[in-house]
Each structure stands twice: as structure tokens, then as C-alpha cells.
Write an enzyme that holds these catalytic residues in place. Structure first.
Site, PDB file in Angstrom:
ATOM      1  N   ASP A  95      -1.698  -0.732   5.856  1.00  9.50           N
ATOM      2  CA  ASP A  95      -1.947  -0.198   7.194  1.00  9.50           C
ATOM      3  C   ASP A  95      -3.354   0.338   7.408  1.00  9.50           C
ATOM      4  O   ASP A  95      -3.723   0.660   8.529  1.00  9.50           O
ATOM      5  CB  ASP A  95      -0.970   0.946   7.487  1.00  9.50           C
ATOM      6  CG  ASP A  95      -1.375   2.240   6.795  1.00  9.50           C
ATOM      7  OD1 ASP A  95      -1.699   2.188   5.585  1.00  9.50           O
ATOM      8  OD2 ASP A  95      -1.380   3.287   7.448  1.00  9.50           O
ATOM      9  N   ASP A 129       0.865  -1.175   0.000  1.00 13.60           N
ATOM     10  CA  ASP A 129       0.000   0.000   0.000  1.00 13.60           C
ATOM     11  C   ASP A 129       0.906   1.231   0.000  1.00 13.60           C
ATOM     12  O   ASP A 129       2.097   1.136   0.288  1.00 13.60           O
ATOM     13  CB  ASP A 129      -0.895  -0.024   1.247  1.00 13.60           C
ATOM     14  CG  ASP A 129      -1.673   1.267   1.433  1.00 13.60           C
ATOM     15  OD1 ASP A 129      -2.317   1.706   0.465  1.00 13.60           O
ATOM     16  OD2 ASP A 129      -1.606   1.840   2.538  1.00 13.60           O
TER      17      ASP A 129
END
Length: 728
Positions: free
Chosen positions: A627, A447
Site C-alpha cells: 500500500d 507488505d
């Protein structure tokens, strides 16, 4: 899973209990509310009586129990009774009270299970040492009367200890047999029972040998393996439950202009809902009134807040930052985007739970093989000697010598050693099979926001401004909590800039901050608000009242170790992919900075999960590093996953490994350690196999008593544990 599809043999007794637990949870959810309150000031029996009586008098409360040790009140009540209502009642009689969330309760249960295993392990170890001391006297040639007395003392110590310490194995084996299954605990229990039965028989007949020490040693080593395994599993909790915890329990509904606080489950499509600043959206809907800014980072990964005005669609889970909003619900309950995301995670987690570890594969062949071999040994020797005593001794020796202590320690011993090594490098292993899966990784998906980048903007063109402009901008920025204002404040203060003296500073939700400088209006905010032409780069614009607005430019800073991690993974032959919900320009810029050839931008949570699943269908073993809430489904769907410690709770829970620091560089080393760990696990299995190839024929041939079998079994367990330490 249907009954026809259910496997017949399992090495995991917890898996057998999971469907029943889920059914109970579903049943309970449809009836009464079960509330838990922390009551830290309770300290005596009178406190317990006072609290129980006061809560029991409240309408809708059915039962109350107070635990003095945990300082906790557990309440069963009707669905419309809330923990806040009960906390106010207790505060009214002088007791501080707070609601306990599901995570706290589950953590308590996990800690209790660990303490229970450790206590049983300690009891077994203490009893083993005492019985071993008595056995030394017997081995040294004690007379018949003395030998019998020592045997009976050993029995008095061993029997209650085996009943108490061995309970986890008895329960697991019984549950497996009830469901007509075999697991590794079935031969363990048979070995313990045979050793005890044979020892009691020998003792009652004044025999020379009793094997209470063998049974206790067996229980001790097996509990050691079980406790090590529990330690690696204790941190794991359901990410789907964490996502569900983000759902707002209550909302403010507007009816004829009146505010009414109701349970979210009571909302219907079309209802008007008031969401105050700082509140989380309880429903999906359209904004009817108000202007504000929304934090969508949990759902989309967007770095900066989004301007909210009438007509904008919002989703459950988004956070309202600056101004009150009235939202008309378009989806409630299970139809909201947040609940659908939880469903995605639950499906992905159930898929991952089908992963079969090396120990499970071994157990499927091992358990029935041990039973058959022991039964054949008993039958063969009975037909050869027609002596039940001899046949039982040999059958017990076979069961003990083949008891899967080494096999049970093979995985947890290596996992514990490897986990310790990675922990010192800043990585926490949460799942017992994570290292095995990590060793198979060939594709790494990152990400962007909060993972490869720090998730906080940094001012890049401070030197382009005069000190006067910086002074004005700093004074305006200090009046706002917007991420760009905070970044500008940090940079200005670090440069030693003093804020200008402004009056009537005011933050305009969704636009920026304004004030008066010597009676002249100055503004810091959006391009359209200050009359500037917007730039492609993330910017905030200053109108100091003395000319054209000026742009402060911002960039997302790289997380420590990001470049090293990507370079090391590529050098290791891994395919690296960047997958983000951020804008195309921001994602492309980061990909170019890090040398990542494959990337995708503006990906929704379901897009991320689908891409990870597509890679898996193509035969790839994917490591997902993320996250945010928008990464949770992808983290759960991946073959193995990692989250930074700064990640959202749901993302950390969905992941198998947590980065304790802010540095990403240990990720590449974790893959190397994982491959080393898997080699050690396979070596341990080979050690256990060689041990059985040598020892089993001796036991079947009657050349190994149960005592010698127990000593050989202990030696193999120690060898496996020492080999595991080579991972360090």
C-alpha cells in the site's frame, strides 16, 4: 526496444502509439509549460473572451484557450510561469480558478474515449436494427423493384454508419500496415470492405442478395467487444507518472538569509532549502537547522514518525510534520531518491507490458491465416468459374465467417463477468490481463504496515493506569497530532476518561507534549525526554510528576481478514512471504502471529523490488500486496499486484487490483475466480476454433453466402458471451 527486436505482429494498436506518445511528451517537457486551470464560474462567450484576453496579457504567456463545456482554461507559457500565478490573475478579475493535475486530465481523456466508443456502438446497433427490418422484406420474397429500393435504402443507412462506427478499426489497421505489421483489425477491415463492396456491386446489378446487414452486425459485435475491453483498461494509469506527481514543483531557497521561492529544477547541490511543517521534502539532503518529526512511511514503511534534528539525512518525498527545517541539498532533480524510485517503477512497468495475453498469442497466428485462406478461396473459385462476382462473394463469406468477433469477445466478456463477481466481493480489477496473470500465482508477498496491519497504533495497556494518570495523559495527548497521541486519545475517550485541567500545554517538536498541573510540570513523550529507560515495544511515556515515568504500550492492529487471507492462501498451496521496511522486532512479531515462516525486515524500496525480481527469475509467479510508496516498485515488478483502497495513489495505480474495503479475505477467493476465468477464456477459444473448423470449409466450398456467414459469426459471438457468464 530496437527495430530488430520489435515483433512483426501485434494485437494491440495502442502499443504502436506508445513510443511516439512518449517521444512527444519528452519533447514537450523540454520546452514550454502546458498548464490547465479549472474555471468553474465561466458561463458565456463574454467570460471566455475576458479570461483569454486577461491571461494573454501576462508576461510569459504564449497562448490561451478556454473550453466552455469543460470549464477549463489551457495555457501554453514559458517554464517560469506557474498555475498559481495565473489563478491569482483570474481571481483578481472575479473568476474562481484551480490548477488541474495530470491525473485529472488523463482521466478526462479516458472518459472521452469510452464515450466515443459507446456512441459508435449505439449508432451501429440502431442502424443494424433498421437494415435488418428492410432485409426481412427482401428475404420474404420482395419483387425486383421493391428489393432494389430496399437495398439502396439499406446502403444509404449502412455506408455512413460503417464509415463512422468502424473508424477505430480503420485507424488501427492503417497504423499496423504503415509499420508493416498485422493485427486483428486488418482482417476485420478487409471483411467490412469486402462485404460493402460486394453489396454495392450486387445492388447495382439488381442482384438478389446484398450484405449491408452483415457488415453492420459485424461492426456492432466488434465494437461491443472493444468497449468491454476499454472498460477493464480505463482505470489503469502509469504509476511512474503518479510518483513523479509527488515531486514538489517549487521550494523555498535561502540565500543570504532571504527566502526565495524557486522551481525545484533551479536548485543545486549545496543550496539551503526551508521546509515548513506539513511540507514535503523537495530534495535529498542533511538537516542544518531545526527540530521536527518526519513521516517516512511512504518511503520506508516505518509506522511512526522519526525524530529530526541537525545532521539527520532526509529524502525527497518525506513529510515534515511539526517544526520548520533548513535542509542542505545533497541530491536534486533526477538524483533524488524519489525520482530514482520512479525510474524503478518505470522499468518494472515496461517489463510487465511485455506480458502477452492469450488473445495476443491467438492473434499472431489468426490474422495472417485468415488473409491467406480468403485469398486462396478467391483465387481457387476464380480459376474454377472465371466469375469474379462468385469469387468475391465466397472470399467475403470466408472473411466474415472467420472474422474474429468471438475471438475478440473471448477475453473481455470473461474479464467483465469475473470483474463483476469480484467487485461485489470488494475488489476492483484495473488491468485487462490481471485475471490471467492472477491465475498463475504461486507466491504471495505481503507488505506489513497498512496492508496486513491497519497502520494505526492501538493502546494495549490502558488498564495498567489509574484514572488520574489517564486523565493527565489524555489532556496532554489531546494537544498533539502525533499518531501515538491520537491512539491514546481514542482509547481514553472510549473508556470514558475526562481530561485533566492543565495549563500552558505545549507540543515540543520531536519530543512530546508538556503542561502544568497545579503548577507542576507534566510530560508525555519520548523516553529520553521524560527520563525513562526505553522499551523495545512501541511506547509513549508519562511523567506525572509523582514518581517514575510510566510507559503506554502500543501495537499495530491487524487489518480485517488478514489471518483468514494468509490461512486460505497457505491452504491453497501458495508460498506466503512478509516483506517490510519496519523494524525487525515488529516484523518478526507479526510473522509469528500470522504463521508466516518467510519474512524480511528493514527492506528499502529497491530491496523489495529486487527480491520480487529475484523470485521471478527463480521461476515464481509473484502476487505482491502492498500500500505504500515504498511498495510501488515492487508492485510494478510483480507478476500481478493488489493494493487496498486506503493505499497511496501511486501504489493503487501501480497495482492491477484494488481492494475497495478494509477486508483482505477476498484475496484468496480472487485467485480461485482467476483460475475459473482462465478456464472460461480457454473454453471460449475452443468454441471459436470448433466454430471455424465447421464453418470455414462450408464458406470455402461456396455453401455459405456472406449473409449466412454473418449470422454464423453472430451466433458464435453470442455463444462465447453466454459461456463467459458461467464465471458468475
Amino acid at each position: 526496444m530496437t527495430a530488430a527486436m520489435r515483433p512483426n505482429i501485434s494485437a494491440c494498436p495502442a502499443c504502436d502509439a506508445a513510443p511516439a506518445a512518449a517521444a512527444i511528451a519528452e519533447r514537450d517537457a523540454q520546452h514550454d509549460a502546458h498548464l490547465a486551470l479549472s474555471v468553474p464560474t465561466v458561463h458565456c462567450a463574454l467570460c471566455i473572451t475576458t479570461i483569454e484576453n486577461e491571461l494573454a496579457r501576462q508576461p510569459g504567456v504564449k497562448s490561451v484557450r478556454v473550453n466552455l463545456t469543460l470549464k477549463r482554461a489551457t495555457v501554453e507559457a514559458e517554464p517560469d510561469v506557474t498555475a498559481d500565478d495565473l489563478a491569482r490573475v483570474l481571481e483578481g478579475i472575479g473568476y474562481e480558478a484551480h490548477e488541474l493535475d495530470a491525473g485529472t486530465l488523463k482521466s478526462t481523456e479516458s472518459n472521452k474515449a469510452g464515450r466515443d466508443l459507446l456512441m459508435r456502438l449505439a449508432v451501429a446497433g440502431f442502424a443494424s436494427m433498421n437494415v435488418m427490418l428492410l432485409s426481412i422484406s427482401v428475404w420474404s420474397g420482395a419483387e425486383a423493384a421493391t428489393r432494389d429500393m430496399f437495398h439502396w435504402i439499406s446502403a444509404a443507412i449502412a455506408l455512413p454508419t460503417i464509415v463512422f462506427s468502424g473508424r477505430p478499426f480503420y485507424v488501427s489497421a492503417w497504423n499496423a500496415l504503415k509499420h508493416r505489421r498485422l493485427n486483428m483489425d486488418v482482417p476485420i477491415v478487409l471483411a467490412i470492405l469486402l462485404a460493402v463492396f460486394t453489396s454495392l456491386w450486387e445492388t447495382s446489378l439488381s442482384g438478389e442478395h446484398a450484405y449491408f446487414d452483415a457488415a453492420l452486425t459485424l461492426v456492432f459485435f466488434l465494437l461491443a467487444g472493444r468497449y468491454l475491453d476499454h472498460r477493464t483498461r480505463a482505470a489503469a494509469r502509469s504509476a511512474a507518472e503518479e510518483l513523479a506527481a509527488l515531486e514538489v514543483p517549487r521550494a523555498v531557497r535561502l540565500s543570504d538569509g532571504q527566502e526565495e521561492t524557486v522551481q525545484v529544477s533551479a536548485l543545486n547541490v549545496g543550496d539551503l532549502v526551508l521546509v515548513r511543517p506539513g511540507g514535503r521534502m523537495p530534495v535529498d539532503g542533511d538537516i542544518e537547522q531545526g527540530q521536527s518529526e518526519l513521516d517516512r512511511s511512504l518511503l520506508t514503511g516505518e509506522t511512526l514518525p522519526v525524530f529530526a534534528e541537525p545532521g539527520l539525512q532526509v529524502s525527497a518525498g518525506e513529510v515534515n510534520l511539526t517544526g520548520p527545517l533548513v535542509v542542505r541539498a545533497t541530491a536534486v532533480g533526477k538524483e533524488t531518491s524519489l525520482h530514482r524510485m520512479a525510474d524503478l517503477v518505470a522499468v518494472a512497468e515496461s517489463g510487465r507490458s511485455n506480458y502477452t495475453s492469450l488473445a495476443d498469442k491467438a492473434a499472431k497466428l489468426y490474422a495472417p491465416g485468415v488473409h491467406i485462406l480468403s485469398a486462396l478461396s478467391f483465387l481457387g473459385w476464380y480459376l474454377y468459374t472465371f466469375d469474379v462476382r462468385t469469387a468475391l462473394n465466397i472470399a467475403a463469406a470466408v472473411l466474415i465467417i472467420t472474422c474474429p468477433c468471438a475471438l475478440g469477445l473471448a477475453v473481455p466478456a470473461v474479464t467483465t463477468a469475473a470483474s463483476g463477481r469480484l467487485f461485489r466481493k470488494g475488489m476492483l480489477i484495473k488491468d485487462s490481463t490481471a485475471l490471467e496473470r492472477l491465475a498463475q500465482v504461486d507466491t504471495v508477498v505481503f507488505d506489513k504496515t497498512g496492508t496486513l496491519t491497519a497502520g494505526t497504533p492501538e493502546l494495549t495497556n490502558l488498564d495498567a493506569f489509574s484514572r488520574q494518570d489517564l486523565s493527565v495523559a489524555l489532556a496532554l495527548a489531546m494537544g498533539s497530532s502525533h499518531p501515538l497521541s491520537l491512539a491514546l486519545t481514542r482509547s481514553g475517550q472510549a473508556a470514558g476518561i475526562a481530561p485533566a485541567l492543565l495549563s500552558e500545554i505545549k507540543e515540543v517538536p520531536g519530543y512530546g507534549t508538556q503542561g502544568l498541573l497545579d503548577g507542576k510540570l507534566v510530560r508525555l513523550g519520548r523516553a529520553s525526554w521524560v527520563g525513562a529507560s526505553p522499551l523495545a515495544q512501541t511506547s509513549a511515556y508519562l511523567d506525572a510528576g509523582d514518581g517514575a515515568p510510566k510507559a503506554f504500550l502500543f501495537a499495530d492492529a491487524l487489518r480485517d481478514g488478514a489471518e483468514q487471507a494468509v490461512s486460505a492462501l497457505k491452504a491453497d498451496g501458495k508460498t506466503v512471504i512478509l516483506l517490510s521496511g519496519d523494524t525487525t522486532g515488529a516484523v518478526e512479531d507479526l510473522a509469528n502471529r500470522l504463521g508466516i515462516e518467510r519474512w524480511a525486515a528493514e527492506a528499502l524500496p529497491e530491496d523489495k523490488a529486487r527480491r520480487v525480481q529475484n523470485l521471478a527469475r527463480d521461476g515464481k509467479h509473484v502476487l505482491m500486496v502492498g500500500d505504500g510508496l515504498n511498495d510501488t516498485a515492487a508492485l510494478a515488478a510483480a507478476h500481478v499486484s493488489i493494493s487496498p483502497a486506503s493505499a497511496l495513489d501511486a501504489a493503487r495505480v501501480a497495482s492491477d487490483i484494488v481492494l475497495l474495503g478494509g477486508d483482505l479475505s477476498p484475496i484468496a477467493d480472487a485467485l480461485v475466480t482467476a483460475r475459473s476465468s482462465t478456464r472460461r477464456i480457454r473454453e471460449n477459444f475452443r468454441i471459436a476454433t470448433v466454430y471455424n473448423v465447421i464453418a470455414v470449409p462450408l464458406a470455402v466450398a461456396g455453401l455459405a453466402t456472406p449473409l449466412i456467414a454473418a449470422l454464423a459469426m453472430s451466433l458464435s459471438s453470442i455463444t462465447v458471451s453466454l459461456n463467459a457468464l458461467r464465471v458468475r
